[in-house]
Design a protein around this motif. Structure first.
Motif, mmCIF file in Angstrom:
data_model
loop_
_atom_site.group_PDB
_atom_site.id
_atom_site.type_symbol
_atom_site.label_atom_id
_atom_site.label_comp_id
_atom_site.label_asym_id
_atom_site.label_seq_id
_atom_site.Cartn_x
_atom_site.Cartn_y
_atom_site.Cartn_z
ATOM 1 N N ASP A 213 0.856 -1.181 0.000
ATOM 2 C CA ASP A 213 0.000 0.000 0.000
ATOM 3 C C ASP A 213 0.898 1.238 0.000
ATOM 4 O O ASP A 213 1.579 1.521 0.989
ATOM 5 C CB ASP A 213 -0.901 -0.014 1.237
ATOM 6 C CG ASP A 213 -1.923 1.120 1.223
ATOM 7 O OD1 ASP A 213 -1.716 2.108 0.498
ATOM 8 O OD2 ASP A 213 -2.913 1.010 1.965
ATOM 9 N N ARG A 214 0.889 1.985 -1.098
ATOM 10 C CA ARG A 214 1.731 3.172 -1.229
ATOM 11 C C ARG A 214 0.880 4.448 -1.269
ATOM 12 O O ARG A 214 1.306 5.486 -1.782
ATOM 13 C CB ARG A 214 2.604 3.068 -2.490
ATOM 14 C CG ARG A 214 3.445 1.787 -2.556
ATOM 15 C CD ARG A 214 4.374 1.768 -3.756
ATOM 16 N NE ARG A 214 5.458 2.729 -3.613
ATOM 17 C CZ ARG A 214 6.364 2.977 -4.564
ATOM 18 N NH1 ARG A 214 6.295 2.328 -5.721
ATOM 19 N NH2 ARG A 214 7.328 3.863 -4.363
ATOM 20 N N ALA A 220 1.312 12.431 -0.897
ATOM 21 C CA ALA A 220 2.267 13.530 -0.712
ATOM 22 C C ALA A 220 2.677 14.179 -2.031
ATOM 23 O O ALA A 220 3.339 15.221 -2.024
ATOM 24 C CB ALA A 220 3.507 13.014 0.017
ATOM 25 N N VAL A 221 2.303 13.589 -3.156
ATOM 26 C CA VAL A 221 2.658 14.140 -4.469
ATOM 27 C C VAL A 221 1.616 15.186 -4.863
ATOM 28 O O VAL A 221 0.427 14.873 -4.955
ATOM 29 C CB VAL A 221 2.734 13.032 -5.532
ATOM 30 C CG1 VAL A 221 3.045 13.636 -6.906
ATOM 31 C CG2 VAL A 221 3.778 11.995 -5.149
ATOM 32 N N HIS A 226 -7.493 11.217 -9.433
ATOM 33 C CA HIS A 226 -8.860 10.769 -9.716
ATOM 34 C C HIS A 226 -8.892 9.264 -9.498
ATOM 35 O O HIS A 226 -8.021 8.545 -10.006
ATOM 36 C CB HIS A 226 -9.200 11.114 -11.171
ATOM 37 C CG HIS A 226 -10.602 10.805 -11.582
ATOM 38 N ND1 HIS A 226 -10.959 10.705 -12.910
ATOM 39 C CD2 HIS A 226 -11.745 10.581 -10.869
ATOM 40 C CE1 HIS A 226 -12.253 10.441 -12.992
ATOM 41 N NE2 HIS A 226 -12.748 10.354 -11.763
ATOM 42 N N VAL A 227 -9.856 8.793 -8.744
ATOM 43 C CA VAL A 227 -10.042 7.358 -8.526
ATOM 44 C C VAL A 227 -11.404 6.988 -9.097
ATOM 45 O O VAL A 227 -12.437 7.491 -8.651
ATOM 46 C CB VAL A 227 -9.951 7.000 -7.034
ATOM 47 C CG1 VAL A 227 -10.305 5.526 -6.808
ATOM 48 C CG2 VAL A 227 -8.544 7.289 -6.503
ATOM 49 N N LYS A 246 -10.207 8.656 -0.513
ATOM 50 C CA LYS A 246 -10.319 9.632 0.581
ATOM 51 C C LYS A 246 -8.939 10.031 1.086
ATOM 52 O O LYS A 246 -8.666 11.220 1.304
ATOM 53 C CB LYS A 246 -11.157 9.047 1.709
ATOM 54 C CG LYS A 246 -11.405 10.017 2.847
ATOM 55 C CD LYS A 246 -12.322 9.407 3.904
ATOM 56 C CE LYS A 246 -12.581 10.383 5.033
ATOM 57 N NZ LYS A 246 -13.483 9.796 6.069
ATOM 58 N N GLU A 247 -8.050 9.047 1.289
ATOM 59 C CA GLU A 247 -6.709 9.358 1.786
ATOM 60 C C GLU A 247 -5.925 10.188 0.780
ATOM 61 O O GLU A 247 -5.093 11.023 1.159
ATOM 62 C CB GLU A 247 -5.959 8.064 2.104
ATOM 63 C CG GLU A 247 -4.605 8.306 2.762
ATOM 64 C CD GLU A 247 -3.915 7.032 3.207
ATOM 65 O OE1 GLU A 247 -2.713 7.095 3.553
ATOM 66 O OE2 GLU A 247 -4.559 5.964 3.203
ATOM 67 N N LEU A 248 -6.185 9.986 -0.505
ATOM 68 C CA LEU A 248 -5.501 10.741 -1.552
ATOM 69 C C LEU A 248 -6.102 12.128 -1.768
ATOM 70 O O LEU A 248 -5.542 12.919 -2.539
ATOM 71 C CB LEU A 248 -5.558 9.975 -2.881
ATOM 72 C CG LEU A 248 -4.767 8.685 -2.977
ATOM 73 C CD1 LEU A 248 -5.073 7.971 -4.295
ATOM 74 C CD2 LEU A 248 -3.265 8.945 -2.856
#
Length: 286
Positions: A213-214, A220-221, A226-227, A246-248
């Motif tokens: 899981d990255r 951080a980028v 878009h997911v 959500k985390e992104l």
């Protein structure tokens, strides 16, 4: 395995080779880049044809759409050494493709192609204007799919690709069939499977079962993200895709009536969502 709804290229598209410092890649190239260029990266057992139904609506919206066969995949040549298909090698291919297209590319990866695209962005985000992860989760595929994939890897280690294909055909298909499939679709799927390097299949399959899981790294980028997925997905549980988005802090799109391949199952709705996102991402970059 994505099942394209048709195989004939639209009038504004053509098959051509994309030359890069890392070799030539077979592509379907459509439209003019009045609003930008889009690079479409296919998934495990897939190819550029998985995006064929997206080419016309994306081009009509003012984008150049370039769908690519990765190294050793379908019509792109590739080495016969497993190390050549390590994720970083495939990610560097995507960087080379983006740079050959002039940079400033909207990157989209489907399934395993989403993991490769993520790896490319984590290596160097500078050639990209945005990243879309389609039908792709945060890490390794679901446990049931890991078991299926390991069986496939084991079979490929013992049998030739033709024998494995015949065995696969006996299994229940994982993808819903579209209402009107081309008569030569099964022949194409067989040709694509036999034309893909065994080393590519083995290495990609193994990567799907161990991918870390990255998400935190990607979050951080500073790139628009878009997911997108169908309402159902056999490879990654949709709640895990939701949590990743959500985390992104990513735009999240769910395509109703679609499974693991919304690009093939609901191309009009998928293209509409993509064009809407790219328009916003392009405005944000100005």
């Amino acid at each position: 395995m994505s099942r394209p709804p048709f195989l004939t290229l639209p009038p504004q598209a053509e098959a051509r080779a994309l030359s890069t410092p890392r070799g030539e890649f077979a592509t379907h190239d459509a439209g003019r880049a009045s609003r930008g260029t889009v690079l479409l990266v296919p998934g495990f057992t897939g190819s550029k044809e998985d995006f064929i139904a997206l080419l016309e609506p994306i081009a009509a919206a003012g984008y150049r759409a370039v769908a690519v066969d990765g190294r050793g995949q379908h019509e792109s040549a590739g080495p016969r050494e497993a190390a050549a298909y390590a994720q970083e090698e495939l990610a560097r291919d995507v960087l080379a493709q983006a740079e050959a297209l002039g940079g400033g590319v909207h990157l989209l990866g489907h399934s395993f192609g989403g993991l490769v695209s993520r790896a490319a962005v984590l290596l160097d985000a500078s050639p990209f204007r945005s990243l879309t992860m389609m039908s792709c989760g945060p890490g390794a595929i679901a446990a049931e799919q890991q078991a299926r994939t390991r069986l496939l890897i084991e079979a490929l280690g013992q049998l030739d690709k033709e024998a494995v294909w015949q065995e696969m055909r006996k299994q229940e298909p994982q993808e819903p069939k579209t209402a009107e499939e081309p008569s030569d679709l099964d022949e194409f799927l067989h040709r694509r499977w036999t034309g893909t390097a065994k080393e590519q299949l083995l290495t990609a399959g193994r990567q799907l079962t161990v991918e870390p899981d990255r998400t935190a790294e990607l979050a951080a980028v500073p790139l628009p993200k878009h997911v997108l997925s169908g309402r159902l997905d056999y490879a990654w549980p949709v709640p895990s895709i939701d949590a990743m988005a959500k985390e992104l802090s990513a735009v999240r799109t769910v395509i109703e009536g679609a499974g693991h391949s919304p690009n093939a199952e609901r191309p009009a709705e998928t293209a509409e969502a993509l064009v809407r996102f790219w328009g916003r991402a392009g405005e944000a970059a100005v």
